[in-house]
Design a protein around this motif. Structure first.
Motif, PDB file in Angstrom:
ATOM      1  N   LEU A 195     -79.846  33.259  50.660  1.00 26.31           N
ATOM      2  CA  LEU A 195     -80.781  32.996  51.754  1.00 26.31           C
ATOM      3  C   LEU A 195     -81.792  34.119  51.904  1.00 26.31           C
ATOM      4  CD1 LEU A 195     -78.618  31.465  54.620  1.00 26.31           C
ATOM      5  CD2 LEU A 195     -80.101  30.315  52.970  1.00 26.31           C
ATOM      6  N   SER A 196     -81.349  35.330  51.584  1.00 25.16           N
ATOM      7  CA  SER A 196     -82.218  36.506  51.678  1.00 25.16           C
ATOM      8  C   SER A 196     -81.801  37.496  50.609  1.00 25.16           C
ATOM      9  CB  SER A 196     -82.074  37.128  53.074  1.00 25.16           C
ATOM     10  OG  SER A 196     -82.868  38.267  53.202  1.00 25.16           O
ATOM     11  N   GLY A 197     -82.749  38.233  50.071  1.00 26.39           N
ATOM     12  CA  GLY A 197     -82.426  39.233  49.065  1.00 26.39           C
ATOM     13  C   GLY A 197     -81.944  38.615  47.774  1.00 26.39           C
ATOM     14  N   SER A 198     -81.118  39.382  47.055  1.00 25.55           N
ATOM     15  CA  SER A 198     -80.635  38.910  45.764  1.00 25.55           C
ATOM     16  C   SER A 198     -79.243  39.450  45.478  1.00 25.55           C
ATOM     17  CB  SER A 198     -81.585  39.354  44.650  1.00 25.55           C
ATOM     18  OG  SER A 198     -81.581  40.759  44.539  1.00 25.55           O
ATOM     19  N   SER A 256     -78.643  43.220  46.850  1.00 24.29           N
ATOM     20  CA  SER A 256     -79.778  44.003  47.332  1.00 24.29           C
ATOM     21  C   SER A 256     -79.609  44.242  48.835  1.00 24.29           C
ATOM     22  CB  SER A 256     -81.090  43.272  47.058  1.00 24.29           C
ATOM     23  OG  SER A 256     -81.210  42.117  47.868  1.00 24.29           O
ATOM     24  N   SER A 257     -80.347  45.199  49.334  1.00 24.55           N
ATOM     25  CA  SER A 257     -80.302  45.500  50.765  1.00 24.55           C
ATOM     26  C   SER A 257     -80.759  44.274  51.559  1.00 24.55           C
ATOM     27  CB  SER A 257     -81.219  46.685  51.056  1.00 24.55           C
ATOM     28  OG  SER A 257     -81.231  46.956  52.429  1.00 24.55           O
ATOM     29  N   GLY A 258     -80.011  43.901  52.565  1.00 28.02           N
ATOM     30  CA  GLY A 258     -80.372  42.766  53.412  1.00 28.02           C
ATOM     31  C   GLY A 258     -80.064  41.408  52.832  1.00 28.02           C
ATOM     32  N   SER A 259     -79.339  41.363  51.728  1.00 28.56           N
ATOM     33  CA  SER A 259     -79.057  40.056  51.119  1.00 28.56           C
ATOM     34  C   SER A 259     -78.037  39.265  51.939  1.00 28.56           C
ATOM     35  CB  SER A 259     -78.583  40.214  49.678  1.00 28.56           C
ATOM     36  OG  SER A 259     -77.394  40.952  49.626  1.00 28.56           O
ATOM     37  N   VAL A 260     -78.195  37.950  51.893  1.00 29.06           N
ATOM     38  CA  VAL A 260     -77.277  37.021  52.567  1.00 29.06           C
ATOM     39  C   VAL A 260     -76.943  35.918  51.572  1.00 29.06           C
ATOM     40  CG1 VAL A 260     -76.943  35.403  54.482  1.00 29.06           C
ATOM     41  CG2 VAL A 260     -78.286  37.491  54.838  1.00 29.06           C
TER      42      VAL A 260
END
Length: 135
Positions: free
Chosen positions: A65-68, A105-109
């Motif tokens: 959903l976010s990041g990788s 990655s930072s902030g990944s979901v």
């Protein structure tokens, strides 16, 4: 059942595009299975990994959903990696496939759509036991 990596699918998630922002959606009937559980992973340190198991009966689809993050899949004979980094692409994982998630990655979901509710008896958490089950 002898599931192989050839059964893995990247699934394009439907998106409604709008100048106010895009809307992606998944509903029953779209995936190769109906889902009963939705969960997500977040705040995973970049040097950590998740997964480290296989399911006996359950199928899942993973979406970044976010990041990788990277998904490493093993069918007992060969291994393949997928980089998930787009919220409109899902990775379908059938039963009998070992999975490890890494390099967050930072902030990944990571959103997971699971075929069934949690059942510990459906998990194989030891890689050697997984390999024995594939022979």
């Amino acid at each position: 059942m002898k599931t192989t990596l050839s059964e893995i699918q990247l699934i394009k998630i439907p998106v409604v595009e709008d100048f106010r922002g895009n809307l992606g959606f998944v509903q029953n009937g779209f995936l190769p299975f109906d889902f009963k559980r939705v969960y997500y992973l977040f705040d995973v340190p970049s040097n950590s990994f998740r997964g480290g198991h296989s399911h006996i009966n359950q199928q899942e689809t993973l979406i970044a959903l976010s990041g990788s993050f990277e998904v490493v899949l093993h069918d007992g004979f060969e291994k393949k990696s997928f980089l998930l980094n787009k919220p409109n692409v899902g990775l379908y994982i059938p039963t009998g496939i070992w999975r490890e998630l890494q390099n967050f990655s930072s902030g990944s979901v990571c959103l997971v759509l699971a075929q069934d509710v949690f059942d510990e008896a459906d998990y194989i958490r030891d890689f050697d036991e997984f390999l024995k089950s594939k022979k």
